[in-house]
Enzyme design. Structure first.
Site, PDB file in Angstrom:
ATOM      1  N   SER A  38       0.829  -1.205   0.000  1.00  0.00           N
ATOM      2  CA  SER A  38       0.000   0.000   0.000  1.00  0.00           C
ATOM      3  C   SER A  38       0.866   1.259   0.000  1.00  0.00           C
ATOM      4  O   SER A  38       1.613   1.504  -0.934  1.00  0.00           O
ATOM      5  CB  SER A  38      -0.955  -0.033   1.194  1.00  0.00           C
ATOM      6  N   ASP A  40      -3.279   6.332  -3.209  1.00  0.00           N
ATOM      7  CA  ASP A  40      -2.152   5.731  -2.506  1.00  0.00           C
ATOM      8  C   ASP A  40      -1.498   4.678  -3.394  1.00  0.00           C
ATOM      9  O   ASP A  40      -1.868   4.513  -4.562  1.00  0.00           O
ATOM     10  CB  ASP A  40      -2.586   5.165  -1.149  1.00  0.00           C
ATOM     11  N   ASP A  54      -1.376   1.385  -3.771  1.00  0.00           N
ATOM     12  CA  ASP A  54      -2.125   0.318  -4.446  1.00  0.00           C
ATOM     13  C   ASP A  54      -3.470   0.813  -4.954  1.00  0.00           C
ATOM     14  O   ASP A  54      -4.293   0.019  -5.417  1.00  0.00           O
ATOM     15  CB  ASP A  54      -2.309  -0.893  -3.535  1.00  0.00           C
TER      16      ASP A  54
END
Length: 453
Positions: A98, A243, A245
Site C-alpha cells: 500500500s 495511494d 495500491d
C-alpha cells in the site's frame, strides 16, 4: 528466521523484503491460503514494487502445489483484484504494501466474492500452517494433480464495471489533476477515465515502486503539496490523489484545499441513499459527526463500527449496508462486493461535481460541519498505561460518555475524541472533533499533555 507475529497483522501480511518476507515464505503463504480457503481456483495480482512479481509468482506456485488453478492478473490496483475475486467468485491475493516505503511488501487476501480474510476469518489459520510447514523444512508433498497458472488482463472489464455504476456521460467538462504517486493509479486511471468528459492532468503516472517523487500516502499532508500546487497552477476543478495500491482516494478542491474524507463519505452516502432509500451506511468511529447526521437526513440508518477494512466489510455483510466509509479514505460499496474502492468513490465525486455548476468547495460545504484535529500520533513506551491515564482523567466527569469499541472514545455535547493504539507501531493515535476550532485545540492539548506528560 522471521517471527511471523511481526508481519502477520490484523488483516494482512506486511514486512521488509527480503529480511522478513521473501519468495520461499510467499510460496508457503500461497499453499496455506489455498488449503485454508479450500479453493479449486484463486486469482493473484500485484503492484509495481520491484519485489512484487517474484513474490506473486512464488505465492502462485505454492497455491498450485495444493491443486489450485491460479489466474494471474498481473499489475493491478487492490480494488481491481477485488473486482476479479468478485467477478470470478474466487479467493484472491494482492501483493502490495500500500502506502508503505519501497523496502516493504505484503499480501492482502480475500475469500471468494472479495469477502475479508482477517485474524478471525482465516488469517490466523494461514499463519499457523505457514509456521508448521516452515518449521518442518518446507511444503509437504505436492498434490497428485498440481494446478496450472494462467494469465488474464481484467483492467478493461474493471473499468467498464465501475463506469456502469456511476453515470458520468452527461456531466459538464471538468479539469481533473490526478497524482498517482508512481503507484497503481497510473495504471488504472487512464483506462477508467478514457472517453469521459474529463481533461486529465496526470502527475507521477510512471509506475515506480521506489517512489522517487513522494511517498504514496496521501493521508500525510506533505504528500499532497505537489497536487495542491498543480491544481492552482492549472485552474483545475478538482485534484485526486491515490495511494500506492490505489484503493484509497483523496480529493483536493479548486482552491487547493484538502477535502475531508468524512465529507466525501457523507456526499457519497447521500448519493447512494438516493438510489437505495432507507439503507444502512457504515462509518467508523473516527469519522465526523456529520456522517451519521447526513445519513439520517437522507433517510438512512448509520451504523458505527471499528476502524479497519475487515471490520467494515463484516458489518456491510451483516447489515446489508449500501455504502461504508472510513476517515482514512477507504470507501466500501454493496455494488462492489462490499469491498473498498477509491476509484468508485472518485467517480461519485466527479459525477456530483459535474452534475451542477458550483465549485467542489461549495458542494462539500454542507457535508463538512465541524472542526477537527486530524490524526495525531504520539510515540509511547506503554500504550496501555498511557491510555489508562487518559481514561482515568475523563472517567470522573459528569458531562462525558466513554466507550471502548475501538480504543477509548470520550464524547461530550460539543466535542469528542478517540484514542487508539497502533497495531503495528508503539503509537497512540488521537482524533479530536468539536463544534469550533478553539475547542478542538483545548481538548487536543489536554489529552496530549496526559499522553506525553
Amino acid at each position: 528466521m522471521t517471527d511471523l507475529s511481526q508481519i502477520v497483522k490484523a488483516y494482512d501480511v506486511r514486512g521488509v523484503v527480503p529480511d522478513q518476507l521473501d519468495e520461499p515464505l510467499a510460496e508457503l503463504f500461497g499453499a496455506a491460503f489455498a488449503t485454508v480457503t479450500e479453493a479449486e481456483a484463486i486469482v493473484v495480482g500485484h503492484d509495481m514494487r520491484p519485489s512484487s512479481p517474484g513474490l506473486s509468482r512464488a505465492f502462485a506456485r505454492g497455491a498450485t502445489s495444493r491443486g489450485a488453478r491460479v489466474t494471474e492478473i498481473g499489475l493491478c490496483s487492490t480494488d481491481e483484484l477485488y473486482f476479479a475475486s468478485g467477478t470470478f467468485d474466487q479467493p484472491g491475493a494482492m501483493f502490495t504494501a500500500s502506502h508503505n516505503p519501497a523496502q516493504y511488501n505484503g499480501i492482502k487476501m480475500c475469500r471468494k466474492g472479495a469477502s475479508p480474510v482477517g485474524q478471525d476469518t482465516g488469517l490466523a489459520d494461514i499463519r499457523a500452517l505457514v509456521e508448521q510447514w516452515r518449521d518442518a523444512g518446507g511444503l509437504p508433498e505436492a498434490s497428485a494433480t498440481p494446478g496450472e497458472i494462467v494469465q488474464r488482463d481484467v483492467l478493461a472489464d474493471y473499468a467498464d464495471y465501475l463506469r456502469n455504476l456511476v453515470d458520468l456521460t452527461s456531466i459538464r467538462p471538468l479539469k481533473v489533476v490526478v497524482d498517482a504517486g508512481n503507484g497503481m493509479g497510473g495504471h488504472t486511471v487512464p483506462t477508467v477515465f478514457d472517453g469521459l468528459p474529463l481533461d486529465l492532468v496526470p502527475m507521477y503516472f510512471e509506475l515506480d515502486g521506489t517512489f522517487p517523487n513522494h511517498e504514496a500516502n496521501p493521508l500525510d499532508p506533505k504528500n499532497l503539496v505537489d497536487l495542491q500546487a498543480k491544481v492552482l497552477e492549472t485552474g483545475a476543478d478538482i485534484g485526486l490523489a491515490f495511494d500506492g495500491d490505489a484503493d484509497r482516494c483523496f480529493a483536493v478542491d479548486e482552491r487547493g484545499e484538502p477535502v475531508s474524507p468524512s465529507a466525501i463519505t457523507a456526499l457519497v452516502a447521500a448519493r447512494e441513499l438516493a438510489k437505495h432509500p432507507g439503507s444502512a451506511v457504515i462509518h467508523n468511529l473516527i469519522t465526523s459527526w456529520s456522517v451519521p447526521e447526513v445519513v439520517k437526513e437522507h433517510g438512512g440508518t448509520p451504523v458505527r463500527t471499528r476502524v479497519g477494512h475487515s471490520f467494515i466489510k463484516q458489518e456491510m455483510a451483516r447489515t446489508g449496508a449500501v455504502f461504508g466509509g472510513e476517515h482514512s479514505a477507504h470507501y466500501y460499496f454493496r455494488d462492489f462486493w462490499n469491498a473498498d474502492t477509491g476509484m468508485l468513490a472518485a467517480l461519485h465525486v466527479l459525477a456530483a461535481l459535474g452534475g451542477q455548476d458550483g465549485t467542489l468547495s461549495a458542494l462539500v460545504a454542507e457535508y463538512d460541519r465541524y472542526a477537527a484535529s486530524g490524526e495525531i500520533n504520539s510515540t509511547v513506551d506503554d500504550q496501555a498505561a498511557r491510555s489508562a491515564a487518559v481514561r482515568t482523567a475523563f472517567a470522573s466527569r459528569d458531562d462525558v460518555e466513554l466507550d471502548e469499541l475501538d480504543g477509548l472514545t470520550v464524547t461530550s455535547t460539543d466535542w469528542w475524541f478517540n484514542l487508539r493504539p497502533s497495531n503495528t507501531e508503539p503509537l497512540l493515535r488521537l482524533n479530536v472533533e468539536a463544534r469550533d476550532a478553539d475547542t478542538v485545540a483545548r481538548i487536543r492539548d489536554e489529552v496530549l499533555a496526559i499522553i506525553r506528560g
